[in-house]
Design a protein around this motif. Structure first.
Motif, PDB file in Angstrom:
ATOM      1  N   LEU A 255       2.485 -28.153  12.213  1.00 21.57           N
ATOM      2  CA  LEU A 255       3.268 -26.917  12.073  1.00 21.57           C
ATOM      3  C   LEU A 255       4.612 -27.042  12.773  1.00 21.57           C
ATOM      4  O   LEU A 255       5.660 -26.733  12.195  1.00 21.57           O
ATOM      5  N   GLU A 256       4.595 -27.505  14.003  1.00 21.33           N
ATOM      6  CA  GLU A 256       5.834 -27.582  14.776  1.00 21.33           C
ATOM      7  C   GLU A 256       6.802 -28.593  14.185  1.00 21.33           C
ATOM      8  O   GLU A 256       8.027 -28.413  14.264  1.00 21.33           O
ATOM      9  N   ARG A 257       6.285 -29.642  13.588  1.00 20.28           N
ATOM     10  CA  ARG A 257       7.147 -30.649  12.965  1.00 20.28           C
ATOM     11  C   ARG A 257       7.757 -30.146  11.660  1.00 20.28           C
ATOM     12  O   ARG A 257       8.933 -30.378  11.378  1.00 20.28           O
ATOM     13  N   GLU A 258       6.961 -29.436  10.853  1.00 16.91           N
ATOM     14  CA  GLU A 258       7.397 -29.095   9.499  1.00 16.91           C
ATOM     15  C   GLU A 258       8.018 -27.704   9.377  1.00 16.91           C
ATOM     16  O   GLU A 258       8.853 -27.488   8.506  1.00 16.91           O
ATOM     17  N   ILE A 259       7.588 -26.771  10.200  1.00 18.20           N
ATOM     18  CA  ILE A 259       8.177 -25.422  10.148  1.00 18.20           C
ATOM     19  C   ILE A 259       8.536 -25.024  11.581  1.00 18.20           C
ATOM     20  O   ILE A 259       7.855 -24.202  12.210  1.00 18.20           O
TER      21      ILE A 259
END
Length: 763
Positions: A255-259
């Protein structure tokens, strides 16, 4: 003095044409995609309006009324996927019941695109909107004024949920294992999620079973979480969800990487751009708006499978239940080789062959981790569905088209082991049985004799399907033989070439059909080629009858033509297939053969064993009949509405047939690097291949009536045969077809013009 401008009728029409042309030019490939095409199933499974990146792990569509298989006709939305959890917004009473959060919805208040799904949850007066990245999902809910605005997360069996803080909830659920799994491993597969909320969780409850509680964690079956807050009209609450097959920590990392930010519009735009880029690999000119909608929707559906489940350079494998380093090559699951080898994988080779190399690497890894090459790989293991070992032609196809960045020796070892050490029985990948010995020793898979009772315990309710098993496995054996020959394994090549001829042992010239034999080598008496075999023909065939499987020999069309008595008799039989009627009422026929949808005569466009058959006229000297039939099938059985797919799409396989046929060619025999020519519907098609080269098909004067090839050129040279090699186009090239409204009976009709096959191995 003001004067109004008045145009003549001719000028008005011309001006409108200019405007329409400008609007047409502005439309991008993704704008043609309608995810609701096929959402009423002709047979079993309707399509879904997925939001997903190409081959992405996050594949999101609304969860509609359970039990209503035709999603387009469902009356309610029950929620949206959040990894293993179901996420739903409401303004009703907090409940432990999944159904209590359901809402009415209306397609007239719905947006469905590859990059966004939105709908009004009319029961709650909430507007729901979602988009996705590869491994994460972004939801946006707009609430009415309410004292009780809820966001609920529901999970099923063997689950866990935990409130992490006032902005986050995480959890997991154990997935169901594969069907009939081989006993090589034991373990479980779970899916994890990490969900963040844009506003603090003011109040919440969790539940297990039917009891709400103020507890931060729950474990067990049928558990969940529900928040409670006061909302003003127009309040927006957003939810970002990371998913993983490795851990909740990995889900959070995804999640933190992509959004990384709260910017719904930015992610939606990025997902749209990703699809526009992917769909832009095929650029088309001409065709009607309807044809372009069908085409680009079919192309979109052809880019969902296989699924890349690599996370931060690692992947979880359901084949040994361990987490592995990907070592720079992504790991793919979710395939159905009984059908996808036919046209889905060949299409994907044209668009991105290097991704296909990683898919083959994935199959090899599954073999190394489990001991077997799977047929229907899922995240939890091989589903072992249908018949055959069709990873073999898929691997051979990639190899023979010059893409070999995988361990070819290991791939061959896997192909050989599957071909010799696991049963050929349908829906079964267990050890060899006495029936398999008949196939190896006598050259056919045996059916029960008339009146004989089943004595082999491994035979399931799917029956023996003996004729189909013989035909499809002889093709797989041909694939093993071809790779063995390429690798210098001459003894193996000789052995598997012998098995590749097994199909010929089941052609009965007395009746002119492929027919079943019992283990003693005698023909099964009282065999009816049209209605024999019981439900779905499964005593002898896979879902259809002898009329289709008689033409099922993809690897040796020349041998099949010779067996039937030559070209004239073959063509007469093939002609009759497309007009033959049911032998009973259509009602009774479809009751016995419900998979035989998309009928033209007894040809069934809705079932994959049919797909190559319209192209067989290219082998038998009448390519104009291929041109006529493929146009008819595209026009009649593919549409731009909810009934637009002729049968199960099977994850894009049925759609991929349309894509290739609309471009003007099709691979009758994957594994042989050859494409047979049909009848394109576009004036110009440019395929931007994964190696940076372009292959262009130009169809001069093409129209609904001008469907017949008059002449052809390939790369500037006359082409007088209805096929070409992958080598002719792998560095780019141009195929020019001059089209007309009458057949050219001489073009491609000579015996020497026929495409190669096992009994006619011309280059």
């Amino acid at each position: 003095m003001n004067r109004s401008l008045k145009l003549s009728p001719i000028a008005t029409v011309a001006a409108m044409a200019v405007v329409c042309s400008a609007l047409f030019a502005q439309k991008q490939p993704v704008d043609y995609v309608d995810p609701n095409i096929g959402s009423i199933g002709i047979l079993l499974t309707a399509t879904m309006p997925y939001v997903q990146w190409p081959h992405g792990m996050a594949r999101i569509a609304p969860i509609t009324t359970p039990g209503i298989q035709d999603r387009y006709l469902a009356d309610k939305i029950y929620g949206f996927p959040a990894g293993p959890a179901v996420l739903m917004a409401s303004t009703g009473e907090a409940s432990t019941s999944f159904a209590a959060y359901a809402s009415d919805f209306d397609h007239d208040f719905e947006t469905a695109t590859p990059y966004e799904y939105a709908a009004d949850l009319q029961t709650w007066k909430i507007h729901a909107d979602l988009t996705a990245s590869r491994e994460a999902v972004y939801y946006r809910f707009t609430f009415p004024a309410s004292q009780h605005a809820h966001l609920a997360l529901s999970l099923g069996k063997k689950s866990h949920i935990e409130v992490v803080n006032d902005h986050a909830v995480q959890g997991s659920e154990e997935l169901d294992g594969p069907i009939g799994q081989l006993v090589h491993a034991s373990g479980t597969t779970s899916q994890y999620f990490y969900a963040e909320f844009s506003k603090p969780i003011a109040s919440y409850q969790t539940w297990a079973g039917t009891q709400l509680a103020h507890a931060a964690q729950q474990s067990g079956n049928h558990i969940g979480f529900v928040s409670d807050a006061t909302a003003q009209a127009g309040d927006v609450v957003e939810v970002r969800v990371g998913i993983s097959y490795i851990s909740t920590e990995q889900a959070k990392s995804n999640l933190e990487r992509e959004i990384p930010t709260w910017d719904f519009a930015k992610l939606k735009s990025a997902t749209r751009d990703e699809w526009n880029s992917a769909l832009g690999k095929v650029d088309t000119v001409g065709g009607t708006e309807k044809q372009r909608t069908i085409f680009y929707t079919a192309l979109w559906r052809s880019m969902g499978r296989m699924t890349d489940i690599t996370e931060d350079g690692r992947y979880f494998s359901g084949y040994d239940y361990k987490v592995h380093n990907a070592d720079g090559h992504d790991f793919y699951i979710d395939d159905g080789m009984w059908d996808t080898y036919r046209s889905l994988h060949p299409l994907q080779i044209l668009l991105d062959a290097h991704r296909q190399e990683d898919m083959v690497r994935s199959y090899i890894r599954m073999y190394e981790q489990s001991g077997w090459m799977p047929s229907f790989p899922s995240v939890a293991g091989d589903q072992q569905v249908m018949i055959g070992h069709h990873a073999s032609p898929m691997i051979l196809d990639l190899y023979n088209k010059g893409y070999r960045d995988f361990d070819v020796q290991q791939a061959y070892a896997a192909m050989k082991k599957n071909a010799t050490e696991t049963t050929l029985l349908p829906w079964n990948r267990g050890p060899l049985t006495s029936l398999d010995k008949v196939y190896f020793d006598k050259g056919f898979f045996p059916a029960l004799a008339w009146g004989e009772k089943e004595t082999v315990p491994a035979v399931t309710g799917e029956k023996r399907q003996a004729v189909s098993v013989t035909i499809e496995n002889s093709y797989d054996d041909w694939s093993v033989a071809q790779l063995a020959k390429a690798l210098g394994k001459e003894q193996d090549a000789t052995y598997f070439t012998k098995l590749a001829h097994n199909y010929a042992n089941l052609y009965n010239p007395a009746i002119g059909f492929m027919a079943p034999k019992s283990a003693d080598g005698n023909w099964v008496v009282h065999f009816d080629p049209k209605l024999g075999g019981g439900q779905g023909g499964r005593d002898y065939f896979t879902e259809v009858d002898a009329w289709l499987y008689t033409f099922g020999v993809q690897h040796d069309v020349a041998g099949m033509i010779q067996q039937m008595g030559g070209r004239d008799k073959f063509n007469a039989k093939l002609d009759r297939l497309f007009v033959e009627q049911y032998g009973t009422s259509k009602f009774a026929f479809l009751g016995q053969f419900p998979d035989a949808t998309g009928l033209v005569g007894l040809y069934a466009q809705g079932n994959e064993p049919s797909f190559h058959i319209p192209y067989l006229y290219d082998f038998s000297g009448q390519p104009w009949k291929t041109q006529r039939r493929v146009r008819q099938l595209m026009d009649v059985w593919y549409g731009d509405g909810p009934l637009g797919i002729p049968g199960d799409d099977d994850g894009g396989e049925t759609s991929s047939w349309y894509v290739l046929s609309a471009m003007g060619f099709y691979p009758v025999c994957p594994g042989s690097p050859v494409y047979e020519i049909g009848s394109p519907i576009f004036e110009k098609t440019v395929i931007r291949m994964g190696n940076g080269k372009d292959f262009t098909i130009e169809a001069h004067n093409v129209s609904a009536q001008n469907k017949y090839v008059q002449s052809a050129q390939l790369n500037g040279e006359p082409l007088n045969k209805p096929w070409f090699l992958h080598a002719d186009i792998d560095q780019g090239g141009t195929l020019v077809l001059e089209m007309g409204d009458k057949p050219n009976y001489s073009w491609g009709s000579a015996s020497s013009d026929a495409p190669p096959s096992m009994s006619n191995p011309q280059p």
